[in-house]
Design a protein around this motif. Structure first.
Motif, PDB file in Angstrom:
ATOM      1  N   ASP A  10       0.829  -1.205   0.000  1.00  0.00           N
ATOM      2  CA  ASP A  10       0.000   0.000   0.000  1.00  0.00           C
ATOM      3  C   ASP A  10       0.865   1.257   0.000  1.00  0.00           C
ATOM      4  O   ASP A  10       0.574   2.222  -0.700  1.00  0.00           O
ATOM      5  N   PHE A  11       1.933   1.248   0.788  1.00  0.00           N
ATOM      6  CA  PHE A  11       2.827   2.403   0.826  1.00  0.00           C
ATOM      7  C   PHE A  11       3.493   2.610  -0.531  1.00  0.00           C
ATOM      8  O   PHE A  11       3.556   3.725  -1.037  1.00  0.00           O
ATOM      9  N   ASN A  13       2.454   1.891  -3.362  1.00  0.00           N
ATOM     10  CA  ASN A  13       1.490   2.351  -4.360  1.00  0.00           C
ATOM     11  C   ASN A  13       0.958   3.752  -4.095  1.00  0.00           C
ATOM     12  O   ASN A  13       0.201   4.280  -4.898  1.00  0.00           O
ATOM     13  N   SER A  14       1.356   4.368  -2.994  1.00  0.00           N
ATOM     14  CA  SER A  14       0.939   5.737  -2.703  1.00  0.00           C
ATOM     15  C   SER A  14       1.888   6.721  -3.394  1.00  0.00           C
ATOM     16  O   SER A  14       2.968   6.353  -3.839  1.00  0.00           O
ATOM     17  N   ASP A  15       1.467   7.972  -3.486  1.00  0.00           N
ATOM     18  CA  ASP A  15       2.322   8.994  -4.104  1.00  0.00           C
ATOM     19  C   ASP A  15       3.631   9.151  -3.334  1.00  0.00           C
ATOM     20  O   ASP A  15       4.703   9.234  -3.938  1.00  0.00           O
ATOM     21  N   LYS A  16       3.531   9.182  -2.018  1.00  0.00           N
ATOM     22  CA  LYS A  16       4.730   9.317  -1.189  1.00  0.00           C
ATOM     23  C   LYS A  16       5.638   8.096  -1.363  1.00  0.00           C
ATOM     24  O   LYS A  16       6.855   8.228  -1.467  1.00  0.00           O
ATOM     25  N   GLU A  18       5.748   6.095  -3.972  1.00  0.00           N
ATOM     26  CA  GLU A  18       6.303   6.115  -5.331  1.00  0.00           C
ATOM     27  C   GLU A  18       7.541   7.006  -5.392  1.00  0.00           C
ATOM     28  O   GLU A  18       8.558   6.638  -5.993  1.00  0.00           O
ATOM     29  N   ASN A  57       3.434   2.366  -8.447  1.00  0.00           N
ATOM     30  CA  ASN A  57       2.455   2.641  -9.493  1.00  0.00           C
ATOM     31  C   ASN A  57       3.022   2.382 -10.869  1.00  0.00           C
ATOM     32  O   ASN A  57       4.075   2.718 -11.216  1.00  0.00           O
TER      33      ASN A  57
END
Length: 57
Positions: A10-11, A13-16, A18, A57
């Protein structure tokens, strides 16, 4: 243990996440390029792109 794995995914795949994974891959690619004297830049770039495609991502 799978809960920790899910949180890591989950981390990533987050903007931060990535941004963090991109920075880590960039740093690793730079270190590999320096270690090889710049003689394998194309292969290092391809490996970095492949890894980036598998992470985040």
């Amino acid at each position: 243990m799978s809960d920790l794995s899910d949180k890591a995914k989950d981390f990533a795949n987050s903007d931060k996440g990535e941004k963090a994974t991109d920075a880590g891959l960039d740093k690793a690619a730079g270190a590999a390029d320096k270690a090889t004297g710049g003689g394998h830049g194309d292969q290092i770039d391809k490996a970095e792109q492949a890894a980036d495609g598998k992470i985040g991502n």
